[in-house]
Design a protein around this motif. Structure first.
Motif, short mmCIF file in Angstrom:
data_model
loop_
_atom_site.label_atom_id
_atom_site.label_comp_id
_atom_site.label_asym_id
_atom_site.label_seq_id
_atom_site.Cartn_x
_atom_site.Cartn_y
_atom_site.Cartn_z
N ALA A 155 41.20 52.89 28.87
CA ALA A 155 42.21 52.33 30.38
C ALA A 155 40.68 51.66 31.20
O ALA A 155 41.09 50.96 31.86
CB ALA A 155 42.49 53.91 31.04
N GLN A 156 39.86 52.20 30.89
CA GLN A 156 38.48 51.79 31.81
C GLN A 156 38.28 50.43 31.82
O GLN A 156 38.03 49.48 32.30
CB GLN A 156 37.19 52.67 31.83
N GLN A 157 38.07 49.30 30.38
CA GLN A 157 38.24 48.36 30.44
C GLN A 157 39.28 47.55 31.08
O GLN A 157 38.51 46.53 31.51
CB GLN A 157 37.92 48.66 28.44
N ASP A 158 39.89 48.35 30.62
CA ASP A 158 40.97 46.88 31.18
C ASP A 158 41.24 47.49 32.52
O ASP A 158 41.70 46.42 33.09
CB ASP A 158 42.71 48.03 31.49
N ASN A 159 41.16 48.44 33.17
CA ASN A 159 40.48 48.38 34.67
C ASN A 159 39.81 47.22 35.26
O ASN A 159 39.95 47.09 36.24
CB ASN A 159 40.93 50.17 35.25
N ASN A 160 38.21 47.81 34.66
CA ASN A 160 37.55 46.61 34.91
C ASN A 160 37.70 45.23 34.92
O ASN A 160 37.26 44.53 35.19
CB ASN A 160 36.21 47.14 34.00
N ARG A 161 38.49 44.57 33.66
CA ARG A 161 39.13 43.44 33.40
C ARG A 161 39.77 43.07 34.93
O ARG A 161 39.69 42.23 34.94
CB ARG A 161 39.96 43.35 32.11
N ALA A 162 41.01 43.80 34.90
CA ALA A 162 41.37 43.55 36.16
C ALA A 162 40.85 43.42 37.49
O ALA A 162 41.46 42.41 38.46
CB ALA A 162 43.17 44.64 35.96
N VAL A 163 39.76 44.77 37.56
CA VAL A 163 39.17 43.81 38.85
C VAL A 163 37.61 43.30 39.09
O VAL A 163 38.42 42.18 39.82
CB VAL A 163 38.08 45.33 39.61
N ARG A 164 37.87 42.66 37.83
CA ARG A 164 37.24 41.38 37.45
C ARG A 164 37.66 40.47 38.09
O ARG A 164 37.95 39.15 38.52
CB ARG A 164 36.12 41.25 35.94
N ALA A 165 38.72 40.27 37.61
CA ALA A 165 40.23 38.59 37.16
C ALA A 165 40.28 38.79 39.08
O ALA A 165 39.88 37.59 39.44
CB ALA A 165 41.51 38.81 36.92
N HIS A 166 40.68 39.99 39.98
CA HIS A 166 40.93 39.71 40.97
C HIS A 166 39.81 39.52 41.98
O HIS A 166 39.61 38.32 43.07
CB HIS A 166 41.34 41.32 41.52
N ASP A 167 38.22 39.87 41.38
CA ASP A 167 37.35 38.73 42.20
C ASP A 167 36.43 38.19 41.74
O ASP A 167 36.26 37.79 42.61
CB ASP A 167 35.70 40.68 42.06
N ARG A 168 37.26 37.24 40.70
CA ARG A 168 36.64 35.80 40.58
C ARG A 168 37.83 35.04 41.26
O ARG A 168 37.34 34.39 41.94
CB ARG A 168 36.99 35.56 39.25
N MET A 169 39.51 35.81 41.50
CA MET A 169 40.15 34.96 42.74
C MET A 169 39.68 34.73 43.86
O MET A 169 39.40 33.98 44.75
CB MET A 169 41.65 35.59 42.58
N ARG A 170 39.26 36.11 43.89
CA ARG A 170 38.65 35.86 45.99
C ARG A 170 37.51 35.36 45.47
O ARG A 170 37.32 34.79 46.40
CB ARG A 170 38.36 37.23 46.25
N LEU A 171 36.55 35.36 44.39
CA LEU A 171 35.26 34.13 44.83
C LEU A 171 35.60 33.42 44.92
O LEU A 171 35.10 32.17 45.87
CB LEU A 171 34.90 34.25 43.42
N GLN A 172 36.75 32.35 44.36
CA GLN A 172 37.22 30.70 44.60
C GLN A 172 37.73 30.53 45.27
O GLN A 172 37.53 29.76 46.43
CB GLN A 172 38.52 30.93 42.79
N THR A 173 38.29 31.59 46.52
CA THR A 173 39.24 31.27 47.18
C THR A 173 37.23 30.88 48.53
O THR A 173 37.87 30.58 49.03
CB THR A 173 40.19 32.65 48.25
N VAL A 174 36.64 31.51 48.39
CA VAL A 174 35.47 31.89 49.15
C VAL A 174 34.97 30.96 49.08
O VAL A 174 34.43 30.17 50.11
CB VAL A 174 34.71 33.30 48.86
N HIS A 175 34.38 30.25 46.85
CA HIS A 175 34.42 28.63 47.26
C HIS A 175 35.34 27.83 48.35
O HIS A 175 34.23 26.53 48.78
CB HIS A 175 34.07 28.92 45.74
N ARG A 176 36.49 28.08 47.95
CA ARG A 176 37.26 26.83 48.58
C ARG A 176 36.90 26.46 50.01
O ARG A 176 36.35 26.20 51.09
CB ARG A 176 38.41 27.07 48.04
N ALA A 177 36.67 28.24 50.82
CA ALA A 177 36.16 27.96 52.43
C ALA A 177 35.57 27.46 52.79
O ALA A 177 35.15 26.96 53.96
CB ALA A 177 36.81 29.19 52.91
N LEU A 178 34.26 27.67 51.99
CA LEU A 178 33.16 26.63 52.15
C LEU A 178 33.43 25.54 51.67
O LEU A 178 33.03 25.07 52.69
CB LEU A 178 31.84 27.87 50.45
N GLU A 179 33.61 25.15 51.22
CA GLU A 179 33.90 23.74 50.76
C GLU A 179 34.17 23.30 52.25
O GLU A 179 33.91 22.15 52.61
CB GLU A 179 34.26 23.66 49.70
N LYS A 180 35.58 23.66 52.84
CA LYS A 180 36.13 23.30 53.68
C LYS A 180 35.74 23.20 55.11
O LYS A 180 35.56 22.08 55.97
CB LYS A 180 37.77 23.71 53.92
#
Length: 128
Positions: free
Chosen positions: A60-85
């Motif tokens: 359950a902890q691993q599943d939670n960590n994976r979900a949070v990492r996936a969410h953080d990766r999506m947010r990080l991509q959005t931040v990268h795109r904003a910096l590109e803009k």
């Protein structure tokens, strides 16, 4: 012209870039720590015998960590795109329509790539 619709001045964009860079560092640190935690849990699991309850908790902890990492990766991509803009001179313009994103939205969410209305439609389509 109201503050809501005024063009984004260079000082505002500079401050937003600083905020985005800080958020980028925070998200990357979170990703790194969660990955380290998962590696540690896997090593511990390999080196110790576990009860089924302990295995379920670890899973359950691993599943939670994976979900949070996936969410953080999506947010990080959005931040990268904003910096590109920012670098492209298009910060504050919607990715979808090119319409201006209100300054208040950018202040609340510096990585915003869409207007509120566009974001709501995107989330409904994605089932968020």
């Amino acid at each position: 012209m109201s503050k809501h619709n005024e063009p984004l001045d260079p000082d505002f964009i500079r401050r937003q870039k600083q905020r985005l860079e800080a958020l980028q560092a925070q998200l990357q640190s979170s990703l790194d720590l969660r990955l380290e935690d998962e590696v540690e849990m896997q090593e511990t699991r390999t080196n110790q015998s576990h009860t089924s309850g302990s295995d379920a908790q670890d899973s359950a902890q691993q599943d939670n960590n994976r979900a949070v990492r996936a969410h953080d990766r999506m947010r990080l991509q959005t931040v990268h795109r904003a910096l590109e803009k920012i670098e492209q001179g298009t910060y504050g313009q919607s990715e979808q329509s090119g319409d201006p994103i209100p300054r208040a939205r950018l202040e609340a969410m510096p990585s915003a790539l869409y207007t509120v209305a566009e974001e709501e439609v995107r989330e409904r389509k994605q089932g968020i």
